[in-house]
Design a protein around this motif. Sequence first.
Motif, mmCIF file in Angstrom:
data_model
loop_
_atom_site.group_PDB
_atom_site.id
_atom_site.type_symbol
_atom_site.label_atom_id
_atom_site.label_comp_id
_atom_site.label_asym_id
_atom_site.label_seq_id
_atom_site.Cartn_x
_atom_site.Cartn_y
_atom_site.Cartn_z
ATOM 1 N N ALA A 199 24.441 41.968 38.148
ATOM 2 C CA ALA A 199 25.479 41.585 37.194
ATOM 3 C C ALA A 199 25.268 40.131 36.777
ATOM 4 O O ALA A 199 25.887 39.227 37.347
ATOM 5 N N ALA A 202 28.549 38.273 35.573
ATOM 6 C CA ALA A 202 29.439 37.955 36.688
ATOM 7 C C ALA A 202 28.864 36.829 37.536
ATOM 8 O O ALA A 202 29.593 35.945 37.997
ATOM 9 N N TYR A 206 30.704 33.314 38.097
ATOM 10 C CA TYR A 206 31.008 32.948 39.476
ATOM 11 C C TYR A 206 30.671 31.466 39.682
ATOM 12 O O TYR A 206 31.439 30.720 40.299
ATOM 13 N N GLY A 396 39.318 44.702 40.779
ATOM 14 C CA GLY A 396 39.317 43.404 40.110
ATOM 15 C C GLY A 396 40.524 42.557 40.476
ATOM 16 O O GLY A 396 40.408 41.337 40.642
ATOM 17 N N THR A 408 35.113 36.316 36.555
ATOM 18 C CA THR A 408 34.022 36.945 37.297
ATOM 19 C C THR A 408 34.353 38.394 37.623
ATOM 20 O O THR A 408 33.512 39.294 37.476
ATOM 21 N N MET A 409 35.574 38.645 38.065
ATOM 22 C CA MET A 409 35.975 40.010 38.416
ATOM 23 C C MET A 409 36.011 40.909 37.183
ATOM 24 O O MET A 409 35.594 42.072 37.236
ATOM 25 N N LEU A 411 34.210 40.585 34.449
ATOM 26 C CA LEU A 411 32.837 40.851 34.032
ATOM 27 C C LEU A 411 32.116 41.763 35.021
ATOM 28 O O LEU A 411 31.260 42.561 34.613
ATOM 29 N N LEU A 412 32.452 41.655 36.304
ATOM 30 C CA LEU A 412 31.824 42.532 37.284
ATOM 31 C C LEU A 412 32.183 43.990 37.002
ATOM 32 O O LEU A 412 31.319 44.884 37.063
ATOM 33 N N GLU A 415 30.309 45.067 33.753
ATOM 34 C CA GLU A 415 28.885 45.333 33.961
ATOM 35 C C GLU A 415 28.675 46.551 34.850
ATOM 36 O O GLU A 415 27.628 47.207 34.766
ATOM 37 N N THR A 423 37.802 48.000 30.639
ATOM 38 C CA THR A 423 37.888 46.568 30.939
ATOM 39 C C THR A 423 39.139 45.940 30.366
ATOM 40 O O THR A 423 39.693 44.993 30.940
#
Length: 615
Positions: A199, A202, A206, A396, A408-409, A411-412, A415, A423
């Motif tokens: 990812a 992410a 991060y 998330g 970050t969560m 986008l994780l 991805e 999302t």
Amino acid sequence: MAPIITRSRRLRWPFKSRLLTRIKIALLRGLAQRVRDSAAAPVTLAVMIGVAVGAATCLLQRLLSLIHFLLFDTPLTGHLSAGDTDGPIRVIAVTVLGCFFYGVVAAAERRWRGRDVVDPIEANALYGGRMSLRDSLSLTAMTLFSTGVGASVGMEAAYTQSGGGFASQLGQLFRMRRSDLRILVGCGTAAAIAAAFNAPLAGAFYAFELVIGNYSLAALAPVGLASVSAALVGRSVFGNYSIFLVPLQLPPTNIGFVYFVIIGFAGAGVGIAAMRSVTGIERILQDFKIPRGLRPLLAGLGLAAMALIYPQVLGAGHGAIQLTVDGVFTTSALFGILLAKIAASALSVGTGMRGGMFSSSLFLGCLMGALIGQGAALLSPSLANYEITFTLAGMGAVGASIIGAPVTMILLVLETTGSYDITIGVIVSVVLASFASRHWFGYSFSTWRFHQRGLRLSGAYDIGWLADLTARQLMRRDPVFISVNETLETARQSFPVGAVKRLFVLEETGAFRGVVDTAALHLAPPPAEGEVKRVGDLLPAPQEPILPSTPIRSILKQFEQQEVETLAVVSDMTTRRVAGFVTEAYMLKRYNQELERRRSEELGDSELFGPSSET
């Protein structure tokens, strides 16, 4: 002849060694200067960091799988938390004995190291990105040890620690500037997360949210390229697959957003409970005065007992996350595993076993989201097709609460699923969980741990420069001295008005007594007939000096407390020998200059407020 030859070699070897050393140092200094002054150097180093850290992360993942295969007989391509182990007896034996030996090794390692390990967030906040590679590798090995024997922690702490440590060491080798070194540490951690989860987005955020502390144009290219480079290395080893396999989901309906709101607040509650549990375990162990070396044994006993009922509590939780997404668990099982996982994570971290809560937070979130999803399906059967969406939203939400990185969560999940529609719902849960955690608790897990250690850190924003900017760098070294026993008449003749602005009064022993303005010296009332006034009479009590190591914030507080405009800098408080002095006007000027320069660096223009003064 042999002794003569030996002697001649002994005579020549030191000369050759010194010459080679001098040449090597000269070459390294020249190379470091060129790298330091090159605008393309951070980007080039970032790609190198991404490739190296990506390869190291993949190697650690393979090594962990091999350790689990040898100890628990899990499949080489599987995960410990999936429950595919060789019976309960083996699980109990490996977990209990492994945690016991971990405690023994950890106690010896702590005594050998003799200091705390500085993680990337702390390094960037307080030390300008300076980390010890040896300490980082030591922490990585101990995290691999704890995760290998079944502790309920994740390897992400090891990945980011080793990645940040390597990047910091590389930057220090080339003598990078403070701001560039902080960005390189962010590159190392971004590469670690990108390779571990496949990812890159992410991973990059991060670094922006947690390690660098802000998003800036100067950090965009290095961090982005490091993250992508590491992800490409990971894909070449494991293939272009998401770490969690999620089936295609329908976009959420309007009523689904009500449940996303519930998931957000519930995620904050689960995250706060998990963080509080860690502190609670530590407090209990301290109250009972249990030796540090024996605490992991208690974790092993607790983990073994819970694993007999819920084997999913062992390890980071990646395998169990996949089972949760696949809908394997019943409602009662989800609730039981959720409580057991919170207890297992608190036991593991609270007893001192190395590891992070990144993966644990994802697993806790999946369990909570799946519970809410099954409850929603009971209330409205039409929502049964969205259980996985609620599961991912929970992942998330709890991740944002514990880790403190909402983007970050988001986008994780994006991805992992590749679904923009899902999302959107996840954004609602993550934002609300992040807000509620900040409002109810005020910390993420990392900043909470700093708070417990007495470090007043709310994030990775660079405040360490305040400690680095000390009186030694800022003081003037041309003080004018006068003896405490000098008469006022003689002093006025020696120092007429306008000749010197201030005089530093010394005792007979040479120790500092105080500072006298020349104007005050001439304005002092004349002595009575037959009376002799001395300079020391103007200073009835000694003034407080400062040391060369005093940081600028403390200096400014001293000006306010003592209500003076000049402070003497002494070499030590015993002899009180004056080494220089600082003035309040100059301190305020330098403080404002540094604040402006830091702000201009954040905006991507190092000379926005004027030429940079950093060397």
